[in-house]
Write an enzyme that holds these catalytic residues in place. Sequence first.
Site, PDB file in Angstrom:
ATOM      1  CG  ASP A 136     -63.051 -46.061   0.177  1.00 22.87           C
ATOM      2  OD1 ASP A 136     -63.371 -46.060  -1.018  1.00 22.87           O
ATOM      3  OD2 ASP A 136     -62.089 -45.406   0.623  1.00 22.87           O
ATOM      4  CE  LYS A 179     -62.263 -34.289  -4.653  1.00 24.19           C
ATOM      5  NZ  LYS A 179     -61.457 -34.361  -3.408  1.00 24.19           N
ATOM      6  CG  ASP A 189     -66.808 -41.725  -2.261  1.00 28.43           C
ATOM      7  OD1 ASP A 189     -66.051 -42.664  -2.003  1.00 28.43           O
ATOM      8  OD2 ASP A 189     -66.585 -40.544  -1.926  1.00 28.43           O
TER       9      ASP A 189
END
Length: 278
Positions: free
Chosen positions: A106, A157, A217
Amino acid sequence: MKAVILAGGRGTRLHPFTRRMPKPLVPLLNKPVMEYSIELLKKHGISDIIVTLQYLGDQIVNYFGDGSRWGVNLSYVLEDAPLGTAGSVKNAEDLLDEPFIVISGDALTDFDLIDGLVFHLQNKSLFTVFMKEVKNPAKFGIIQTDHNGKIKRFLEKPQKDQEFSRVVNTGIYIVDPHVLCLMEKNREYDFSKELFPKLMENNMGLYGFKAKGYWKDIGSHEDYRQAQYDMLERKVQVSLQEEDVLPKLWVGSHVRYIRGSSFSEKSSKSKTLVKAGF
C-alpha cells in the site's frame, strides 16, 4: 531472490474506501496500488513473490490470482489474526531460505531495489532499511546512521521536540532469513518497535540505505490524492495505461480525443478519463 509483499493491514485512515476493500486494492489512476509494487519487483527481476494476507484477503487473491498476468509467481500466506509487520513475515518463514525483499502493498515507489541489494551485500548486513528524507517525519520512524550506514538511533513517530532527523523508514527492507529466528511464531510482532531495538542492542548489523527516487505511503486521504497528482506530473516512474493528451489530462485507450474540440467517444465500453483532481 524472493520478495514479501505486506498486504494484511486494515487501512483505517482511508475509510470509507477501505470499509469493503483491502487497502492494497485501492486504485491509483485505475490500478490497485499493490499492482505497482508487483510491477516494480518484476522490473528488477524478482518474480517469486509471497503475499501476506489478513483483512479481506480473498479480494486480493481473486484479483491477482497466481500472478501469471504480470509475469510473476504469487503465493499467499494467510493470518488468522493480525500478526504485525514482522509477525506476518515470520508466518511465511518456511518459504524464505535466502535474503529477501519486504515491500508494502500500500505504498507507491520507484526505488532502485538492486542498488539497495548491492549496499546490503557490501556491508554484510543482516537487515537493511530503505530510507528517504521527508519534510514532515512525524508520521514515520526517524533514523540516524553512522558514516558507514549503520543505524545508531531510531525513534517511531517522534514529537516535534524529539526530531533528530528527517530521514525516515519507508517500510522497504532487505532481510537475511536468520533474523527471523529472533521472533516467536504466531504472535504479533513489529519490525520497528520490537525487532529494530533488539538488532541494535545486540549490534547485529542493522543498516540504513538512503534510496533515491520517489516514495509515498498511501496512508491518508491527502497522501492518496497527492500520489495521483505526482503520477500525472511524472514525478514517479510507473507504467500508466492512459495517454497524456494535455498537461495533467490523460485519456484511456477506449476514448478518442479530437484536438481543438471536445472528447468524442470511440467505444461505449470501458471509457476512461483520468484528470488530476477527479
